[in-house]
Write a protein that holds these residues in place. Structure first.
Motif, PDB file in Angstrom:
ATOM      1  N   VAL A 251       0.801  -1.333  -0.003  1.00 30.29           N
ATOM      2  CA  VAL A 251      -0.030   0.084   0.074  1.00 30.29           C
ATOM      3  C   VAL A 251       1.027   1.222  -0.023  1.00 30.29           C
ATOM      4  O   VAL A 251       0.649   2.274  -0.801  1.00 30.29           O
ATOM      5  N   LEU A 252       1.870   1.249   0.865  1.00 27.76           N
ATOM      6  CA  LEU A 252       2.673   2.544   0.902  1.00 27.76           C
ATOM      7  C   LEU A 252       3.580   2.411  -0.429  1.00 27.76           C
ATOM      8  O   LEU A 252       3.482   3.885  -0.995  1.00 27.76           O
ATOM      9  N   VAL A 253       4.022   1.623  -1.113  1.00 28.06           N
ATOM     10  CA  VAL A 253       4.500   1.665  -2.573  1.00 28.06           C
ATOM     11  C   VAL A 253       3.707   2.305  -3.537  1.00 28.06           C
ATOM     12  O   VAL A 253       3.944   2.895  -4.357  1.00 28.06           O
ATOM     13  N   ALA A 254       2.625   1.614  -3.216  1.00 31.43           N
ATOM     14  CA  ALA A 254       1.342   2.278  -4.477  1.00 31.43           C
ATOM     15  C   ALA A 254       1.181   3.700  -4.079  1.00 31.43           C
ATOM     16  O   ALA A 254       0.878   4.508  -5.077  1.00 31.43           O
ATOM     17  N   ALA A 255       1.188   4.053  -3.015  1.00 29.97           N
ATOM     18  CA  ALA A 255       0.894   5.682  -2.804  1.00 29.97           C
ATOM     19  C   ALA A 255       1.842   6.407  -3.280  1.00 29.97           C
ATOM     20  O   ALA A 255       1.707   7.349  -3.976  1.00 29.97           O
ATOM     21  N   LEU A 256       3.291   6.195  -2.849  1.00 29.56           N
ATOM     22  CA  LEU A 256       4.382   6.775  -3.364  1.00 29.56           C
ATOM     23  C   LEU A 256       4.558   6.592  -5.011  1.00 29.56           C
ATOM     24  O   LEU A 256       4.663   7.946  -5.519  1.00 29.56           O
ATOM     25  N   ALA A 257       4.181   5.674  -5.393  1.00 26.80           N
ATOM     26  CA  ALA A 257       4.377   5.451  -6.965  1.00 26.80           C
ATOM     27  C   ALA A 257       3.209   6.202  -7.461  1.00 26.80           C
ATOM     28  O   ALA A 257       3.484   6.765  -8.641  1.00 26.80           O
ATOM     29  N   SER A 258       2.134   6.281  -7.034  1.00 29.66           N
ATOM     30  CA  SER A 258       0.883   6.906  -7.752  1.00 29.66           C
ATOM     31  C   SER A 258       1.245   8.402  -7.693  1.00 29.66           C
ATOM     32  O   SER A 258       1.103   9.160  -8.800  1.00 29.66           O
ATOM     33  N   LEU A 319      -5.600   9.055  -0.905  1.00 27.42           N
ATOM     34  CA  LEU A 319      -6.900   8.850   0.031  1.00 27.42           C
ATOM     35  C   LEU A 319      -7.376   7.575  -0.415  1.00 27.42           C
ATOM     36  O   LEU A 319      -8.182   6.628   0.279  1.00 27.42           O
ATOM     37  N   LEU A 320      -7.531   7.263  -1.858  1.00 27.90           N
ATOM     38  CA  LEU A 320      -8.242   6.140  -2.446  1.00 27.90           C
ATOM     39  C   LEU A 320      -7.283   5.020  -2.074  1.00 27.90           C
ATOM     40  O   LEU A 320      -7.943   3.856  -1.662  1.00 27.90           O
ATOM     41  N   VAL A 321      -6.034   4.828  -2.120  1.00 32.64           N
ATOM     42  CA  VAL A 321      -5.168   3.843  -1.793  1.00 32.64           C
ATOM     43  C   VAL A 321      -5.308   3.350  -0.356  1.00 32.64           C
ATOM     44  O   VAL A 321      -5.432   2.325   0.219  1.00 32.64           O
ATOM     45  N   LEU A 322      -5.541   4.342   0.501  1.00 37.20           N
ATOM     46  CA  LEU A 322      -5.498   4.230   2.146  1.00 37.20           C
ATOM     47  C   LEU A 322      -6.952   3.544   2.406  1.00 37.20           C
ATOM     48  O   LEU A 322      -7.047   2.841   3.216  1.00 37.20           O
ATOM     49  N   ARG A 323      -7.879   4.086   1.454  1.00 36.90           N
ATOM     50  CA  ARG A 323      -9.230   3.690   1.987  1.00 36.90           C
ATOM     51  C   ARG A 323      -9.319   2.137   1.286  1.00 36.90           C
ATOM     52  O   ARG A 323     -10.164   1.390   1.956  1.00 36.90           O
ATOM     53  N   ARG A 326      -8.170  -0.007   4.136  1.00 40.23           N
ATOM     54  CA  ARG A 326      -8.757  -0.156   5.095  1.00 40.23           C
ATOM     55  C   ARG A 326      -9.945  -1.262   4.946  1.00 40.23           C
ATOM     56  O   ARG A 326     -10.454  -1.770   5.770  1.00 40.23           O
ATOM     57  N   LYS A 327     -10.437  -1.013   3.762  1.00 38.68           N
ATOM     58  CA  LYS A 327     -11.590  -2.127   3.459  1.00 38.68           C
ATOM     59  C   LYS A 327     -11.124  -3.459   3.481  1.00 38.68           C
ATOM     60  O   LYS A 327     -11.696  -4.499   3.777  1.00 38.68           O
ATOM     61  N   GLU A 328      -9.772  -3.851   2.950  1.00 37.19           N
ATOM     62  CA  GLU A 328      -9.243  -5.198   3.172  1.00 37.19           C
ATOM     63  C   GLU A 328      -9.317  -5.459   4.367  1.00 37.19           C
ATOM     64  O   GLU A 328      -9.305  -6.598   4.840  1.00 37.19           O
ATOM     65  N   ASP A 329      -8.639  -4.587   5.361  1.00 41.66           N
ATOM     66  CA  ASP A 329      -8.719  -4.990   6.756  1.00 41.66           C
ATOM     67  C   ASP A 329      -9.801  -5.069   7.416  1.00 41.66           C
ATOM     68  O   ASP A 329     -10.000  -6.039   8.399  1.00 41.66           O
ATOM     69  N   ALA A 330     -11.027  -4.513   6.946  1.00 44.70           N
ATOM     70  CA  ALA A 330     -12.311  -4.721   7.689  1.00 44.70           C
ATOM     71  C   ALA A 330     -12.808  -6.189   7.159  1.00 44.70           C
ATOM     72  O   ALA A 330     -13.492  -6.866   7.707  1.00 44.70           O
TER      73      ALA A 330
END
Length: 330
Positions: A251-258, A319-323, A326-330
């Motif tokens: 998730v971190l890599v996806a956010a940084l790369a985006s 925000l989309l990546v973090l959301r 969170r959905k996967e954690d739920a």
């Protein structure tokens, strides 16, 4: 001959003001009543001392980050030019964006860049990290080789790829030698954009590989051993053990790369030129900001409005990546 010291002698010496042989000075300190802590004395005399140490860093952040950010935000609502102070025009710059064809071309190319680069930079560095994680002879050389493009100058990297992909470059010469013919890597609109994506992925592999190596080091080996005992193969262990263990890092890599892909400039600029490729069809949003807002007649206000849009979109991507995480954690 020394006189023996008796309890009565020690008592008389102490009474006369002369310390006895076993007497010690009175203790004082933080745990003794009347003592004082050194930290308290310093804080009383220098209450601003922590801010003095932080002041140089705060000045750098304020001068090169906060001030440009708020200045851009203010200029977005003015008609300021390079040498002309602007006046407040409200939302006129943003309304002009809606009718600017080049803005929509830049938004399209930047979005395609994110869609093409981010999946590759999330998956390929993970596979590369798993490959170089093994302790085999000579693995240090390969780790250094994979990381070399990260520390190389983007200008040098871009020029090398331009020479390779040019009509008379190395790759086209090899294609002609095998009878395929020349391919317009730098003259075709979509091939040029894909070539720039390839350079971005190639240069970022080593950087994200290091991040994944740190995450893989924290994955317990017992999990892989237990999965192997249960009969899981390499692919199944990767999907059921490795991926869940490093999902937060992905998730971190996806956010940084985006964010990095949406703000791309150097790769496309070096390969497409200042004009943005054929008829400007490969222009990205950051290239549009550079083209519109620079020069003696640069429209700083309009370029600032484009910059604000870039900021809003990049924050939205994060925000989309973090959301999604969170959905996967739920």
């Amino acid at each position: 001959m020394k006189t023996p010291v008796t309890p009565s002698t020690a008592a008389r010496a102490t009474a006369d003001g002369v310390p006895g042989p076993r007497s010690r000075p009175a203790a004082s300190g933080p745990d003794v009543p009347g003592g004082s802590r050194p930290g308290r004395r310093i804080s009383r005399h220098l209450p601003l001392s922590p801010w003095l140490f932080a002041a140089p860093g705060l000045l750098v952040v304020g001068a090169f980050s906060l001030y440009p950010f708020f200045s851009t935000l203010v200029n977005a609502f003015t008609d300021r030019r390079t040498l002309v102070p602007g006046t407040f025009v409200g939302l006129d710059n943003f309304q002009e964006l809606l009718h600017d064809e080049m803005f929509w071309i830049g938004l399209r190319n930047s979005t395609l860049y994110v869609l093409g680069v981010v999946p590759a930079l999330v998956i390929l560095p993970l596979l590369l990290a798993m490959l170089v994680q093994r302790q085999i002879p000579g693995i240090t050389f390969f780790r250094s080789a994979f990381y070399t493009p990260v520390v190389a100058s983007i200008v040098v990297v871009g020029l090398i790829w331009v020479w390779m992909l040019d009509d008379r470059g190395l790759i086209n010469s090899l294609l002609e030698a095998v009878g395929v013919g020349k391919v317009g890597f730098l003259s075709d609109q979509w091939l040029l954009l894909m070539s720039a994506m390839t350079v971005t992925v190639w240069k970022g592999l080593g950087y994200y590989m290091i991040i994944y190596l740190a995450a893989l080091a924290n994955v317990p080996r017992e999990l892989h051993e237990a999965a192997a005992v249960d009969g899981a193969g390499a692919v199944r262990r990767f999907l059921t053990v490795t991926v869940p263990a490093v999902r937060s890092t992905m998730v971190l890599v996806a956010a940084l790369a985006s964010v990095s892909a949406f703000k791309v400039l150097s790769e496309v600029y070096l390969m497409a030129g200042p004009s943005g490729g054929p008829a400007g069809e490969d222009t990205t949003l950051v290239m549009l900001v550079q083209r519109v807002g620079t020069g003696l007649t640069g429209r700083v206000g309009y370029a600032s409005a484009i910059s604000v849009v870039i900021f809003v979109v990049t924050v939205g991507l994060m925000l989309l990546v973090l959301r999604a995480d969170r959905k996967e954690d739920a």
